[in-house]
Scaffold this motif. Sequence first.
Motif, PDB file in Angstrom:
ATOM      1  N   UNK A  53       9.155  -5.358   6.186  1.00  0.00           N
ATOM      2  CA  UNK A  53       9.767  -6.331   5.279  1.00  0.00           C
ATOM      3  C   UNK A  53       8.981  -6.464   3.980  1.00  0.00           C
ATOM      4  N   UNK A  54       7.648  -6.363   4.063  1.00  0.00           N
ATOM      5  CA  UNK A  54       6.823  -6.455   2.860  1.00  0.00           C
ATOM      6  C   UNK A  54       7.065  -5.274   1.938  1.00  0.00           C
ATOM      7  N   UNK A  55       7.201  -4.089   2.530  1.00  0.00           N
ATOM      8  CA  UNK A  55       7.327  -2.870   1.723  1.00  0.00           C
ATOM      9  C   UNK A  55       8.752  -2.559   1.303  1.00  0.00           C
ATOM     10  N   UNK A  56       9.749  -2.934   2.133  1.00  0.00           N
ATOM     11  CA  UNK A  56      11.116  -2.491   1.857  1.00  0.00           C
ATOM     12  C   UNK A  56      12.160  -3.614   1.894  1.00  0.00           C
ATOM     13  N   UNK A  57      11.743  -4.805   2.273  1.00  0.00           N
ATOM     14  CA  UNK A  57      12.684  -5.907   2.360  1.00  0.00           C
ATOM     15  C   UNK A  57      13.548  -5.888   3.604  1.00  0.00           C
ATOM     16  N   UNK A  58      13.320  -4.914   4.484  1.00  0.00           N
ATOM     17  CA  UNK A  58      14.096  -4.802   5.710  1.00  0.00           C
ATOM     18  C   UNK A  58      14.452  -3.359   5.998  1.00  0.00           C
ATOM     19  N   UNK A  59      15.180  -3.129   7.074  1.00  0.00           N
ATOM     20  CA  UNK A  59      15.486  -1.770   7.501  1.00  0.00           C
ATOM     21  C   UNK A  59      16.439  -1.048   6.547  1.00  0.00           C
ATOM     22  N   UNK A  60      17.408  -1.775   5.967  1.00  0.00           N
ATOM     23  CA  UNK A  60      18.314  -1.107   5.020  1.00  0.00           C
ATOM     24  C   UNK A  60      17.539  -0.561   3.827  1.00  0.00           C
ATOM     25  N   UNK A  61      16.548  -1.332   3.374  1.00  0.00           N
ATOM     26  CA  UNK A  61      15.713  -0.868   2.263  1.00  0.00           C
ATOM     27  C   UNK A  61      14.885   0.334   2.655  1.00  0.00           C
ATOM     28  N   UNK A  62      14.416   0.361   3.891  1.00  0.00           N
ATOM     29  CA  UNK A  62      13.639   1.509   4.364  1.00  0.00           C
ATOM     30  C   UNK A  62      14.507   2.758   4.444  1.00  0.00           C
ATOM     31  N   UNK A  63      15.732   2.616   4.917  1.00  0.00           N
ATOM     32  CA  UNK A  63      16.637   3.761   4.999  1.00  0.00           C
ATOM     33  C   UNK A  63      16.921   4.324   3.603  1.00  0.00           C
ATOM     34  N   UNK A  64      17.172   3.447   2.645  1.00  0.00           N
ATOM     35  CA  UNK A  64      17.404   3.920   1.268  1.00  0.00           C
ATOM     36  C   UNK A  64      16.159   4.609   0.721  1.00  0.00           C
TER      37      UNK A  64
ATOM     38  N   UNK B 269       0.856  -1.181   0.000  1.00  0.00           N
ATOM     39  CA  UNK B 269       0.000   0.000   0.000  1.00  0.00           C
ATOM     40  C   UNK B 269       0.898   1.239   0.000  1.00  0.00           C
ATOM     41  N   UNK B 270       0.808   2.092  -1.031  1.00  0.00           N
ATOM     42  CA  UNK B 270       1.688   3.273  -1.080  1.00  0.00           C
ATOM     43  C   UNK B 270       1.490   4.191   0.114  1.00  0.00           C
ATOM     44  N   UNK B 271       0.289   4.212   0.681  1.00  0.00           N
ATOM     45  CA  UNK B 271       0.061   5.045   1.862  1.00  0.00           C
ATOM     46  C   UNK B 271       0.833   4.501   3.058  1.00  0.00           C
ATOM     47  N   UNK B 272       0.878   3.168   3.181  1.00  0.00           N
ATOM     48  CA  UNK B 272       1.649   2.556   4.257  1.00  0.00           C
ATOM     49  C   UNK B 272       3.131   2.836   4.079  1.00  0.00           C
ATOM     50  N   UNK B 273       3.626   2.737   2.853  1.00  0.00           N
ATOM     51  CA  UNK B 273       5.032   3.019   2.571  1.00  0.00           C
ATOM     52  C   UNK B 273       5.390   4.435   2.988  1.00  0.00           C
ATOM     53  N   UNK B 274       4.565   5.391   2.598  1.00  0.00           N
ATOM     54  CA  UNK B 274       4.842   6.786   2.916  1.00  0.00           C
ATOM     55  C   UNK B 274       4.820   7.024   4.422  1.00  0.00           C
ATOM     56  N   UNK B 275       3.866   6.393   5.115  1.00  0.00           N
ATOM     57  CA  UNK B 275       3.771   6.540   6.560  1.00  0.00           C
ATOM     58  C   UNK B 275       5.018   5.988   7.252  1.00  0.00           C
ATOM     59  N   UNK B 276       5.442   4.808   6.836  1.00  0.00           N
ATOM     60  CA  UNK B 276       6.627   4.192   7.433  1.00  0.00           C
ATOM     61  C   UNK B 276       7.872   5.028   7.179  1.00  0.00           C
TER      62      UNK B 276
ATOM     63  N   UNK C 201       5.243   2.481  16.002  1.00  0.00           N
ATOM     64  CA  UNK C 201       4.826   3.870  15.807  1.00  0.00           C
ATOM     65  C   UNK C 201       3.737   3.980  14.734  1.00  0.00           C
ATOM     66  N   UNK C 202       3.780   3.059  13.758  1.00  0.00           N
ATOM     67  CA  UNK C 202       2.803   3.081  12.668  1.00  0.00           C
ATOM     68  C   UNK C 202       1.536   2.295  13.017  1.00  0.00           C
ATOM     69  N   UNK C 203       1.563   1.584  14.153  1.00  0.00           N
ATOM     70  CA  UNK C 203       0.418   0.775  14.528  1.00  0.00           C
ATOM     71  C   UNK C 203       0.244  -0.450  13.652  1.00  0.00           C
ATOM     72  N   UNK C 204       1.368  -0.995  13.190  1.00  0.00           N
ATOM     73  CA  UNK C 204       1.327  -2.176  12.325  1.00  0.00           C
ATOM     74  C   UNK C 204       2.319  -3.213  12.840  1.00  0.00           C
ATOM     75  N   UNK C 205       2.427  -4.322  12.151  1.00  0.00           N
ATOM     76  CA  UNK C 205       3.382  -5.361  12.527  1.00  0.00           C
ATOM     77  C   UNK C 205       4.713  -5.119  11.822  1.00  0.00           C
ATOM     78  N   UNK C 206       5.760  -5.764  12.311  1.00  0.00           N
ATOM     79  CA  UNK C 206       7.067  -5.620  11.678  1.00  0.00           C
ATOM     80  C   UNK C 206       7.055  -6.140  10.246  1.00  0.00           C
ATOM     81  N   UNK C 207       6.098  -7.026   9.941  1.00  0.00           N
ATOM     82  CA  UNK C 207       6.013  -7.554   8.581  1.00  0.00           C
ATOM     83  C   UNK C 207       5.839  -6.440   7.557  1.00  0.00           C
ATOM     84  N   UNK C 208       5.207  -5.321   7.963  1.00  0.00           N
ATOM     85  CA  UNK C 208       4.997  -4.213   7.033  1.00  0.00           C
ATOM     86  C   UNK C 208       6.323  -3.668   6.524  1.00  0.00           C
TER      87      UNK C 208
END
Length: 223
Positions: A47-58, A7-14, A38-45
């Motif tokens: 990994x599903x959206x970014x493949x992990x924390x390094x992907x989220x940072x990028x 969900x692009x909205x979830x991605x932007x929120x994270x 903080x987002x009120x979701x599970x950690x799976x969000x």
Amino acid sequence: MSPRRTDPRTRSTLVDIAAGLLAGEGPQALSARRVAAEAGSSTMAVYTNFGGMSGLVREMVHEGFARLEAYFSQVAATGDPVADMALLGRAYRRNALTNPHLYAVMFGGANPAGFSLNAEDRQYGRYTLGTVVECATRCIEAGRFDSGDAELVAHQLWTAVHGLVTLELGEYLIEPCNAGVVFEAQLIGLMVGAGDDVESAVRSVRSSRTRLATELGDPDPDE
């Protein structure tokens, strides 16, 4: 099995949450568990959206420049290229004020220690400077700026506005030389420094201010 859709909205929120944690608490606050909580979701969000924390940072870096490009794209090319250039400066500042946490990540103000950002990640948004280079070319062709290297002019304008915005976000610019006062004077000085005459520069910078709300859809931050 088809891949799970994100969900692009979830991605932007994270992304916003992670950038806020990084800027406010430092890299030790960055964990999939903390961001998800903080987002009120599970950690799976994460990994599903970014493949992990390094992907989220990028993605924070990429998203920051994407938002800057979205602001730039709203600036129309008109018969007054110097006013267009000044409005690009306003767009740059407006993006930073609207997305301060992402801005810090984009330019290293918030260091994501422990997570990998390569040179390509750091330079991801340099393509946005192409808009400024194109506008500088039009200013030169119109005889408003001195003949020269449009890319160099664009870099000079970028570094100057970036410096002011960084000081503004750090709350170093206060009365009587607050950010609004300094920024208006800076825009005129930059245009004159690039070759424009003072009277024309003043007129164009004032014109760019009146275009701020209509083209960028944002109120003037100094009113």
